[in-house]
Design an enzyme around this catalytic site. Structure first.
Site, short mmCIF file in Angstrom:
data_model
loop_
_atom_site.label_atom_id
_atom_site.label_comp_id
_atom_site.label_asym_id
_atom_site.label_seq_id
_atom_site.Cartn_x
_atom_site.Cartn_y
_atom_site.Cartn_z
N SER A 29 0.82 -1.22 0.00
CA SER A 29 0.00 0.00 0.00
C SER A 29 0.85 1.26 0.00
CB SER A 29 -0.83 0.11 1.28
OG SER A 29 -1.75 -0.90 1.38
N HIS A 60 -4.07 0.97 -4.44
CA HIS A 60 -3.40 -0.17 -5.08
C HIS A 60 -3.64 -0.10 -6.58
CE1 HIS A 60 -2.94 -3.11 -1.55
NE2 HIS A 60 -3.23 -1.92 -1.07
N HIS A 82 -5.87 -9.08 -1.73
CA HIS A 82 -6.00 -9.58 -0.37
C HIS A 82 -7.18 -10.55 -0.31
CE1 HIS A 82 -4.01 -5.68 -0.09
NE2 HIS A 82 -3.42 -6.15 0.98
N TYR A 84 -9.47 -10.61 1.81
CA TYR A 84 -10.72 -9.94 2.18
C TYR A 84 -11.48 -9.39 0.96
CZ TYR A 84 -7.88 -5.65 2.03
OH TYR A 84 -7.04 -4.65 1.65
N GLU A 85 -10.80 -9.35 -0.18
CA GLU A 85 -11.50 -8.91 -1.40
C GLU A 85 -12.34 -10.05 -1.97
OE1 GLU A 85 -8.96 -6.38 -4.10
OE2 GLU A 85 -7.45 -7.01 -2.65
N ALA A 112 2.34 -2.46 4.23
CA ALA A 112 2.02 -1.50 5.28
C ALA A 112 1.50 -2.34 6.44
CB ALA A 112 0.94 -0.56 4.78
N MET A 210 -2.39 -7.63 6.63
CA MET A 210 -3.39 -8.50 6.02
C MET A 210 -2.90 -9.21 4.75
SD MET A 210 -6.60 -5.89 6.44
CE MET A 210 -6.87 -4.98 7.97
N SER A 211 -1.58 -9.25 4.53
CA SER A 211 -1.16 -9.76 3.22
C SER A 211 0.00 -10.75 3.19
CB SER A 211 -0.75 -8.58 2.33
OG SER A 211 0.33 -7.88 2.92
N ASN A 234 0.92 2.93 11.13
CA ASN A 234 0.05 3.37 12.24
C ASN A 234 0.32 2.46 13.42
OD1 ASN A 234 -1.44 1.33 10.35
ND2 ASN A 234 -2.40 1.09 12.35
N HIS A 246 -7.80 4.28 7.08
CA HIS A 246 -7.02 3.85 5.91
C HIS A 246 -6.22 5.04 5.36
CE1 HIS A 246 -5.83 1.53 2.47
NE2 HIS A 246 -6.46 2.33 1.63
N1 HPA Z 1 -3.83 -3.69 11.07
C1 HPA Z 1 -3.87 -4.54 10.02
N2 HPA Z 1 -3.38 -4.24 8.83
C2 HPA Z 1 -2.80 -3.04 8.68
C3 HPA Z 1 -2.72 -2.12 9.73
C4 HPA Z 1 -3.27 -2.46 11.00
O1 HPA Z 1 -3.24 -1.70 11.98
N3 HPA Z 1 -2.07 -1.02 9.25
C5 HPA Z 1 -1.77 -1.29 7.95
N4 HPA Z 1 -2.21 -2.51 7.61
#
Ligand code: HPA
Length: 271
Positions: A29, A60, A82, A84-85, A112, A210-211, A234, A246
């Protein structure tokens, strides 16, 4: 699935001819800026490759860029999908397997991620030294594809020790702080609850995303040398007392692009 990967390879080879990328880089990302430094010879849109999964998330894009970086033949996958898509883990790792079939024996996975450990701060880079993938289904579920690897692949050293050493020493030379840690993959798309982050922390994770763990599993299964780098965009839920967004993830990755490119350039130069 193997046939599907071969069909992708056939289509791509029709475009790139005999170009063989030695190293593959998967850009996470907001980290697509790396692509600007590539002397691109061929660009292939995911959407033009039959059976190749196409990303839908904002931030993306979906392109394979073949060319030279620091004089090395590479391929950069700009954008990933991902689970989740709606993709299965096996579908989500088609790009990794296709990159292997195209000749890449080393893969640098970037992403990320949220920082769990209080020693991490947004904007930090974390070299992935190991991962926890319990919370994601395995991309190797189903009949084993013997052409890639064995049924029960060893995962005791997914992230190549030599690449870890190279990344750490190059970061030091560049005076870029590169922390080390364990990445936990969750399913998403919702961010975690504070209780989930406490649980992941107790399991030993320093960052969450998540990847990447499923991609690393598929790459290791196929005998690739794997390097993983997270950009901490973050702090994970509950570490800071504010909601996650996001946009925050995209903003911090944009700020870190320059250092990220320098670091990748140095690592690729040493592979
Ligand atoms: N959690 C999960 N996936 C992420 C996060 C998060 O805080 N930040 C960027 N991708």
């Amino acid at each position: 699935m193997y046939q599907k990967c071969l069909a992708c390879v056939k289509k791509i080879k029709g475009i790139i001819g005999d170009f063989v990328p030695e190293t593959a880089v998967v850009l996470g990302s907001g980290l697509g800026g790396f692509a600007e430094g590539i002397d691109v010879k061929f660009s292939v849109n995911y959407a033009d490759i039959p059976g190749f999964p196409v990303s839908t998330v904002k931030g993306h894009v979906g392109k394979l860029l073949f060319g030279f970086y620091n004089k090395k033949p590479i391929v950069a996958a700009q954008g990933r999908v991902h689970c989740y898509e709606g993709y299965t883990p096996a579908e989500a790792v088609i790009p990794v397997r296709v990159l292997k079939l195209l000749g890449a024996d080393t893969i640098i996975l970037t992403n990320a991620a949220g920082g769990i450990n209080e020693n991490l701060n947004p904007g930090d880079f974390m070299l992935i030294t190991d991962h926890i993938s319990f919370f994601a289904d395995s991309p190797l579920t189903g009949k084993n594809i013997d052409e890639f690897g064995v049924r029960f692949p060893d995962m005791s050293a997914v992230y190549d020790r030599k690449l870890i050493d190279i990344a750490l020493s190059e970061a030091k030379k560049l005076k870029i702080e590169l922390k080390e840690g364990i990445y936990a993959q969750v399913k998403g798309p919702q961010y975690e609850t504070p209780a989930e982050i406490v649980a992941l922390s107790r399991l030993g994770a320093q960052a969450v995303g998540m990847s990447t763990a499923i991609e690393a599993i598929a790459a290791k299964h196929a005998g690739m040398r794997v390097c993983g780098i997270s950009l901490i965009t973050n702090m994970a839920a509950g570490i800071w007392k504010k909601p996650l967004s996001h946009n925050e993830v995209i903003e911090s990755s944009e700020k870190a692009q320059a250092d990220f490119c320098h670091l990748l350039q140095a690592i690729i130069g040493r592979i």
